[in-house]
Scaffold this active site. Structure first.
Site, PDB file in Angstrom:
ATOM      1  N   GLN A   1     -42.453  10.183  19.379  1.00 29.04           N
ATOM      2  CA  GLN A   1     -41.195   9.463  19.537  1.00 29.04           C
ATOM      3  C   GLN A   1     -39.986  10.387  19.384  1.00 29.04           C
ATOM      4  OE1 GLN A   1     -41.491   6.433  16.520  1.00 29.04           O
ATOM      5  NE2 GLN A   1     -43.059   5.271  17.629  1.00 29.04           N
TER       6      GLN A   1
ATOM      7  N   HIS B   1     -41.140   7.687  14.047  1.00 30.38           N
ATOM      8  CA  HIS B   1     -40.010   7.244  13.226  1.00 30.38           C
ATOM      9  C   HIS B   1     -39.060   8.375  12.840  1.00 30.38           C
ATOM     10  CE1 HIS B   1     -42.718   3.652  11.823  1.00 30.38           C
ATOM     11  NE2 HIS B   1     -42.583   3.721  13.144  1.00 30.38           N
TER      12      HIS B   1
ATOM     13  N   GLU C   1     -34.672  -5.585  11.965  1.00 25.68           N
ATOM     14  CA  GLU C   1     -33.539  -6.030  11.159  1.00 25.68           C
ATOM     15  C   GLU C   1     -32.205  -5.577  11.731  1.00 25.68           C
ATOM     16  OE1 GLU C   1     -35.763  -5.646   6.789  1.00 25.68           O
ATOM     17  OE2 GLU C   1     -33.839  -4.658   7.144  1.00 25.68           O
TER      18      GLU C   1
ATOM     19  N   TYR D   1     -32.213  -1.115   1.345  1.00 25.21           N
ATOM     20  CA  TYR D   1     -32.563  -2.116   2.359  1.00 25.21           C
ATOM     21  C   TYR D   1     -34.033  -2.511   2.334  1.00 25.21           C
ATOM     22  CZ  TYR D   1     -27.806  -1.986   3.669  1.00 25.21           C
ATOM     23  OH  TYR D   1     -26.430  -2.116   3.602  1.00 25.21           O
TER      24      TYR D   1
ATOM     25  N   TYR E   1     -49.880  -4.143  11.148  1.00 30.95           N
ATOM     26  CA  TYR E   1     -50.408  -4.208  12.512  1.00 30.95           C
ATOM     27  C   TYR E   1     -51.878  -4.621  12.499  1.00 30.95           C
ATOM     28  CZ  TYR E   1     -46.236  -1.677  14.050  1.00 30.95           C
ATOM     29  OH  TYR E   1     -44.936  -1.303  14.320  1.00 30.95           O
TER      30      TYR E   1
END
Length: 388
Positions: free
Chosen positions: A94, A167, A259, A269, A280
């Protein structure tokens, strides 16, 4: 037919301009939303997984492609590469070439901020940010581009660098005072609660890369002083409110639990202690549930996940009935999502485009007030939304 009649009456328009308008009209799709009807123009095709879009003062654009190519899109939509990217940039999972932001004084300084995945020891990697100048090369330059990066200065490197390709975060935001860098948990979710690393945090720096003296953890010797907030899973959208103060972000949840958050200084958070998502495959619970003392609740969340990406608050200059609303893309469903924001609350959600153009990676309001989108594929496109 009515469109052609209106054009015929505009005798002051040059013939080539009429042909251009007709060509755009021929390739436009019309979409009716709750508050606006608009056309979707395809301006550029054949972009390789475009990730971030910024506008230069002259109306041209700079686009990052995740595989490690930076491109200039002229005001006539001609595309040329920009030379001079950092040597340690790696296209990995990613990660790759990620977020872009221009300095608030770009017209004078030509400064651009660039986030990218930087390679490290033993195949590990992390998100880094550099500052550079974006200039027209000298007449003697052999660069095949009309723009080139120079004076590259490293500003930030995520520590620790980690294995895997997940990520990386990568969104950037520049305000009059600060540079914000959105990061992800790199697949090491427990580190998002440990402020001794940058993993799973939002970073705040001065424009020169130094740490603001009023950052929330500067007096904690065990914490990274660059951290502004923490407990994030993977921030993929960030923008500033029209009030010029509130920072908005959204982040990917696991299976459910994406979110939207207004960011508070020093706030936690919750990831992975609290989430509205589940593991998953198994659907089993993560952490302690959806609430815990000392941890922020999202202002809005999505179950099932939409995989949000890109985030912009609309000024309303071209879309007046969208003024103050948040627009974001959906990678999972190919949506443009409009969140109606009233008094800091989400009062309604509208889903547009319905997958017709593919995965939406970035959403930007241009200086003309029109909305510009990047679609995420090996044949990605730059789209423009024009109100009718």
């Amino acid at each position: 037919m009515h469109f052609l009649i209106r054009l015929a009456r505009l005798r002051h328009i040059a013939p080539f301009a009429i042909l251009f308008i007709l060509s755009v009209q021929a390739f436009a799709d019309t979409v009716k939303s709750e508050k606006h009807t608009f056309s979707v123009d395809t301006l550029v095709k054949d972009l390789n997984h475009p990730w971030s879009l910024v506008f230069r003062p002259d109306g041209s654009m700079v686009v990052s492609e995740r595989n490690g190519v930076l491109k200039h899109v002229s005001t006539t939509h001609e595309v040329t590469p920009i030379q001079g990217l950092p040597d340690k940039l790696v296209d990995k999972g990613q990660g790759g070439l990620l977020g872009l932001a221009l300095a608030t004084d770009f017209e004078e300084s030509k400064t651009v901020y660039i986030a990218f995945t930087e390679s490290g020891h033993l195949g590990k990697s992390g998100t880094s940010v550099v500052r550079a100048q974006l200039n027209t090369p000298s007449p003697s330059s052999l660069a095949p581009s009309n723009l080139v990066l120079s004076n590259i200065t490293p500003l930030f490197t995520q520590t620790p660098k980690l294995g895997g390709g997940r990520h990386f975060g990568g969104r950037l935001l520049v305000t009059d005072e600060y540079l914000y860098i959105a990061l992800g948990d790199r697949g090491n979710q427990d580190k998002a609660q440990q402020n001794r690393s940058h993993v799973g945090t939002l970073i705040r720096l001065n424009h020169d890369g130094s740490v603001p003296i009023d950052n929330p953890f500067t007096s904690d010797p065990t914490a990274k002083p660059e951290i502004f907030s923490f407990g994030h899973r993977n921030i993929q959208g960030m923008t500033i409110d029209n009030d010029g103060k509130t920072i908005w972000t959204h982040e990917h949840g696991p299976q459910g639990g994406d979110e939207l958050n207004p960011i508070a200084k020093g706030a936690n958070y919750g990831w992975p202690i609290i989430t509205y998502g589940v593991n998953y495959g198994t659907g089993s619970a993560i952490g302690k549930g959806t609430e815990a003392d000392g941890m922020e609740q999202p202002l809005h969340y999505w179950v099932p996940s939409i995989a949000p990406s890109g985030l912009e608050m609309v000024s309303g200059s071209a879309f007046p009935r969208w003024e103050g609303d948040l627009l974001l893309g959906s990678l999972k469903f190919g949506l443009l999502v409009r969140l109606d924001i009233e008094n800091g609350k989400v009062v309604s959600e509208e889903r547009l485009l319905d997958g017709k153009f593919g995965r939406i990676r970035d959403v930007v309001e241009g200086p003309d007030g029109f909305i510009y989108l990047l679609t995420d594929s090996s044949n990605g496109a730059l789209l423009r939304l024009r109100p009718q």
